[in-house]
Scaffold this active site. Sequence first.
Site, PDB file in Angstrom:
ATOM      1  N   ARG A 123       0.813  -1.230   0.000  1.00  0.00           N
ATOM      2  CA  ARG A 123       0.000   0.000   0.000  1.00  0.00           C
ATOM      3  C   ARG A 123       0.841   1.272   0.000  1.00  0.00           C
ATOM      4  O   ARG A 123       0.390   2.317   0.448  1.00  0.00           O
ATOM      5  CB  ARG A 123      -0.962   0.013   1.191  1.00  0.00           C
ATOM      6  CG  ARG A 123      -1.972  -1.121   1.160  1.00  0.00           C
ATOM      7  CD  ARG A 123      -3.108  -0.908   2.138  1.00  0.00           C
ATOM      8  NE  ARG A 123      -3.999  -2.051   2.131  1.00  0.00           N
ATOM      9  CZ  ARG A 123      -3.824  -3.140   2.864  1.00  0.00           C
ATOM     10  NH1 ARG A 123      -2.788  -3.212   3.674  1.00  0.00           N
ATOM     11  NH2 ARG A 123      -4.686  -4.128   2.779  1.00  0.00           N
ATOM     12  N   LYS A 144       2.333  11.421 -10.869  1.00  0.00           N
ATOM     13  CA  LYS A 144       1.391  10.584 -11.620  1.00  0.00           C
ATOM     14  C   LYS A 144       2.099   9.309 -12.061  1.00  0.00           C
ATOM     15  O   LYS A 144       3.066   9.360 -12.824  1.00  0.00           O
ATOM     16  CB  LYS A 144       0.912  11.315 -12.861  1.00  0.00           C
ATOM     17  CG  LYS A 144      -0.280  12.218 -12.663  1.00  0.00           C
ATOM     18  CD  LYS A 144      -0.760  12.665 -14.025  1.00  0.00           C
ATOM     19  CE  LYS A 144      -2.041  13.444 -13.985  1.00  0.00           C
ATOM     20  NZ  LYS A 144      -2.493  13.764 -15.353  1.00  0.00           N
ATOM     21  N   GLU A 186       8.241  18.467 -24.868  1.00  0.00           N
ATOM     22  CA  GLU A 186       7.592  18.728 -23.566  1.00  0.00           C
ATOM     23  C   GLU A 186       8.261  19.902 -22.851  1.00  0.00           C
ATOM     24  O   GLU A 186       7.600  20.650 -22.126  1.00  0.00           O
ATOM     25  CB  GLU A 186       7.630  17.489 -22.655  1.00  0.00           C
ATOM     26  CG  GLU A 186       6.697  16.347 -23.047  1.00  0.00           C
ATOM     27  CD  GLU A 186       5.271  16.451 -22.465  1.00  0.00           C
ATOM     28  OE1 GLU A 186       4.883  17.526 -21.955  1.00  0.00           O
ATOM     29  OE2 GLU A 186       4.533  15.449 -22.539  1.00  0.00           O
ATOM     30  N   LYS A 228       6.564  22.742 -14.241  1.00  0.00           N
ATOM     31  CA  LYS A 228       5.692  21.632 -13.877  1.00  0.00           C
ATOM     32  C   LYS A 228       5.477  21.590 -12.368  1.00  0.00           C
ATOM     33  O   LYS A 228       4.360  21.361 -11.896  1.00  0.00           O
ATOM     34  CB  LYS A 228       6.267  20.312 -14.357  1.00  0.00           C
ATOM     35  CG  LYS A 228       5.404  19.130 -13.932  1.00  0.00           C
ATOM     36  CD  LYS A 228       5.194  18.103 -14.960  1.00  0.00           C
ATOM     37  CE  LYS A 228       4.117  17.120 -14.524  1.00  0.00           C
ATOM     38  NZ  LYS A 228       4.157  15.871 -15.257  1.00  0.00           N
ATOM     39  N   GLU A 238      -4.961  17.036  -9.908  1.00  0.00           N
ATOM     40  CA  GLU A 238      -5.602  17.417 -11.170  1.00  0.00           C
ATOM     41  C   GLU A 238      -7.090  17.683 -11.029  1.00  0.00           C
ATOM     42  O   GLU A 238      -7.919  17.061 -11.688  1.00  0.00           O
ATOM     43  CB  GLU A 238      -5.350  16.346 -12.268  1.00  0.00           C
ATOM     44  CG  GLU A 238      -5.742  16.854 -13.642  1.00  0.00           C
ATOM     45  CD  GLU A 238      -5.175  16.016 -14.796  1.00  0.00           C
ATOM     46  OE1 GLU A 238      -4.314  15.164 -14.572  1.00  0.00           O
ATOM     47  OE2 GLU A 238      -5.621  16.266 -15.918  1.00  0.00           O
ATOM     48  N   ARG A 242      -3.969  21.811 -13.014  1.00  0.00           N
ATOM     49  CA  ARG A 242      -3.039  20.842 -13.580  1.00  0.00           C
ATOM     50  C   ARG A 242      -3.390  20.460 -15.014  1.00  0.00           C
ATOM     51  O   ARG A 242      -2.539  20.019 -15.783  1.00  0.00           O
ATOM     52  CB  ARG A 242      -3.001  19.603 -12.678  1.00  0.00           C
ATOM     53  CG  ARG A 242      -1.881  18.647 -13.033  1.00  0.00           C
ATOM     54  CD  ARG A 242      -1.596  17.665 -11.915  1.00  0.00           C
ATOM     55  NE  ARG A 242      -0.601  16.715 -12.345  1.00  0.00           N
ATOM     56  CZ  ARG A 242       0.124  15.963 -11.530  1.00  0.00           C
ATOM     57  NH1 ARG A 242      -0.055  16.059 -10.237  1.00  0.00           N
ATOM     58  NH2 ARG A 242       1.011  15.119 -11.993  1.00  0.00           N
ATOM     59  N   ASN A 246      -1.833  19.570 -20.089  1.00  0.00           N
ATOM     60  CA  ASN A 246      -2.288  18.744 -21.203  1.00  0.00           C
ATOM     61  C   ASN A 246      -2.360  19.505 -22.523  1.00  0.00           C
ATOM     62  O   ASN A 246      -2.935  19.011 -23.491  1.00  0.00           O
ATOM     63  CB  ASN A 246      -3.662  18.146 -20.881  1.00  0.00           C
ATOM     64  CG  ASN A 246      -3.573  17.119 -19.764  1.00  0.00           C
ATOM     65  OD1 ASN A 246      -2.611  16.365 -19.697  1.00  0.00           O
ATOM     66  ND2 ASN A 246      -4.556  17.109 -18.887  1.00  0.00           N
ATOM     67  N   HIS A 249      -2.247  17.614 -25.751  1.00  0.00           N
ATOM     68  CA  HIS A 249      -2.368  16.181 -25.445  1.00  0.00           C
ATOM     69  C   HIS A 249      -3.673  15.550 -25.920  1.00  0.00           C
ATOM     70  O   HIS A 249      -3.739  14.341 -26.091  1.00  0.00           O
ATOM     71  CB  HIS A 249      -2.185  15.945 -23.948  1.00  0.00           C
ATOM     72  CG  HIS A 249      -0.747  15.977 -23.517  1.00  0.00           C
ATOM     73  ND1 HIS A 249       0.063  17.071 -23.715  1.00  0.00           N
ATOM     74  CD2 HIS A 249       0.051  15.041 -22.927  1.00  0.00           C
ATOM     75  CE1 HIS A 249       1.290  16.818 -23.242  1.00  0.00           C
ATOM     76  NE2 HIS A 249       1.304  15.598 -22.763  1.00  0.00           N
ATOM     77  N   HIS A 253      -2.613  12.446 -27.806  1.00  0.00           N
ATOM     78  CA  HIS A 253      -2.908  11.081 -27.369  1.00  0.00           C
ATOM     79  C   HIS A 253      -3.667  10.309 -28.448  1.00  0.00           C
ATOM     80  O   HIS A 253      -3.408   9.131 -28.685  1.00  0.00           O
ATOM     81  CB  HIS A 253      -3.736  11.082 -26.081  1.00  0.00           C
ATOM     82  CG  HIS A 253      -2.901  11.250 -24.850  1.00  0.00           C
ATOM     83  ND1 HIS A 253      -3.420  11.696 -23.655  1.00  0.00           N
ATOM     84  CD2 HIS A 253      -1.585  11.027 -24.621  1.00  0.00           C
ATOM     85  CE1 HIS A 253      -2.459  11.743 -22.746  1.00  0.00           C
ATOM     86  NE2 HIS A 253      -1.335  11.344 -23.300  1.00  0.00           N
ATOM     87  N   HIS A 266       5.654  10.245 -28.359  1.00  0.00           N
ATOM     88  CA  HIS A 266       4.762  11.101 -27.579  1.00  0.00           C
ATOM     89  C   HIS A 266       5.057  12.587 -27.842  1.00  0.00           C
ATOM     90  O   HIS A 266       4.148  13.375 -28.119  1.00  0.00           O
ATOM     91  CB  HIS A 266       4.904  10.784 -26.093  1.00  0.00           C
ATOM     92  CG  HIS A 266       4.057  11.647 -25.205  1.00  0.00           C
ATOM     93  ND1 HIS A 266       2.680  11.564 -25.195  1.00  0.00           N
ATOM     94  CD2 HIS A 266       4.375  12.635 -24.335  1.00  0.00           C
ATOM     95  CE1 HIS A 266       2.203  12.455 -24.348  1.00  0.00           C
ATOM     96  NE2 HIS A 266       3.202  13.110 -23.804  1.00  0.00           N
TER      97      HIS A 266
END
Lengths: 364, 364
Positions: A123, A144, A186, A228, A238, A242, A246, A249, A253, A266
């Site tokens: 955990r 993330k 990026e 960032k 997010e 946040r 994107n 993106h 994506h 990417h």
Amino acid sequence: MRELTVDLGERSYPIYIGQGILNNIAGLFEKHQLSRKSPMLVITDDEVAPLHLERVMALLREGGFAATACIVPAGEPTKSLAQLEGIVTAALEAGLDRSSAIVALGGGVVGDLAGFAAASFMRGIRFVQIPTTILAHDSSVGGKVAVNHPMAKNIIGAFHQPELVLFDIDTLLTLPSRQVKAGLSEVIKHGLIWDEAFTQWCDDNAEKLLALDPEALSYALYIGCKVKSIVVSQDERENDLRAILNLGHTIGHALEAVAGYGELLHGEAIAIGMVGAAKLAQQFGYDENIHTVTKNLFLKYGLPVSIPAHLDTGSIMNAMMHDKKFKEGTMVYIIPTEIGKVEIRKDVTVAQVRQIVELLKGES
Amino acid sequence: MRELTVDLGERSYPIYIGQGILNNIAGLFEKHQLSRKSPMLVITDDEVAPLHLERVMALLREGGFAATACIVPAGEPTKSLAQLEGIVTAALEAGLDRSSAIVALGGGVVGDLAGFAAASFMRGIRFVQIPTTILAHDSSVGGKVAVNHPMAKNIIGAFHQPELVLFDIDTLLTLPSRQVKAGLSEVIKHGLIWDEAFTQWCDDNAEKLLALDPEALSYALYIGCKVKSIVVSQDERENDLRAILNLGHTIGHALEAVAGYGELLHGEAIAIGMVGAAKLAQQFGYDENIHTVTKNLFLKYGLPVSIPAHLDTGSIMNAMMHDKKFKEGTMVYIIPTEIGKVEIRKDVTVAQVRQIVELLKGES
């Protein structure tokens, strides 16, 4: 060595950036109180392992840390529940306990997979990021972590902040040229969403960055990580702000998914997406200069600015509909309002995006 | 209807306990602002589904909630990464988004699996627990969710608190007698670690509880949940105090592992473990009355108090060594110091535990 802090209250952590700083890995681990009593697990892939693993393991051993290595195949398919299970097997066999740490040595794939392993093993145990690609300056900041599901990317994951991020410029010097360019995409994005001066700097220093000049690279990664970290500090999970990360993106994506992962990297896909967002900005009445600057910047870095003609518009739109950024049917879209500023719009229609996709096919 | 709050700051949530309260599920979902716009996923198993699923789905539909059901096989092997992947498939097919909720309708297995799915799908969506066993009064409070790895139980998981817990006594009335007893074992544990008066009450009301008297059951679950919620509120992530909930679990988990899951139910295994902890207390100089009271209480509830003779002591000790409660080689053990009080000892030796295991084989 440059240092900056990602400010998240009790989950705050530092990012160290510099050339050759991996030599001091044991010192930094000691500084951040990683346990010498509990075994740690270093996760890397079969492309990074031959370059850096032996050295990292030796440095840890000499520094009194008990580390075991776990090598996964390089590439996106490795971000799977099956690989997660394999890492947990390795963790159990190595005797990891609740005071242990998992160390990610590699690019975004290794970071995301190892990070989710660290988030979920017992955990949640401690986690260290040692990114070895330029692109990973992005994924290694912000906590993330995730694996993919056959139907969707990054859909099974967590927010799990590392103890520290250790970014050694030396590990970037062997990167293939295409990965360098895609990684810088990026970096440029962080300028476009937040920092006009840095965008100008990127324009002025393209040659140096593409030639992997250590000082330029170190500065660019520092600013990229800083932007960032500012955004993430203000919105760890997010909920709102946040989302600006994107930029590019939504289309990006979708292009990755339709082209098949690999045809478009990417960073390449989001470069096209950012040009698309700039075109959309024009339609919303913002300065058309945004589009010109954005496009010329990516062209300067040898990045694509148009959608390959053979990719079907219908398929691209379909892939977008599965994107998890659609909240309760509303389409959230990040649009630049000037260079260095963006807004989160919730009123963008599917028809508008379809039109942009069509236009991006003719872009040149 | 009884109500209590698990106090965890912004992650606080209520537990509702009462007979027939499932009829008001839509009202409670509305009260807690679960989304009617975003689809929800109800996860249950193939034993609970025939009893309750149709009704729950109808009540949700009538209340204006868009729910899809996902039925997993009953039993411990269902707590796997493979089943997690299946749930994510179902979630994607049902179109869940970031405002959606996952609802666990079932016992501890369903709650743990569905909870980990909710914790990791899109890096965390909302979660509701509807426990249908007595035992699940324990697992449904506190936010510990997990799946198993072939080498270790509950080793891949998260802390993910539900929005609410809805405990309808009616769902317990069909439980087989052996499961009732085993479930009450965790209820009794909550008395033994925290509440002498409640322990006495359990002694006085054994007959009523075993006969599933709704009022007695409702009260016992209320106190059980309350003790657990007090402990969890003070130590959400098991840094210290929360360890007291593991009374009886060090030996208990080992017995479950060695006997093969199924021969001994969890509640049975920890009953034996709690008698063992009471014996250990005696050796540390505490009142021997603790052992007598503990043992007689479990006998009264028809629960086992000795280790089946065919289980090998060496195997039991080995299983214990893999237990994740061993931190940096130190053995942490929960020992009762009087009825209703325990201490966390870190000085218990393997030899002492082995002796207790041997003694428990002769217990009668």
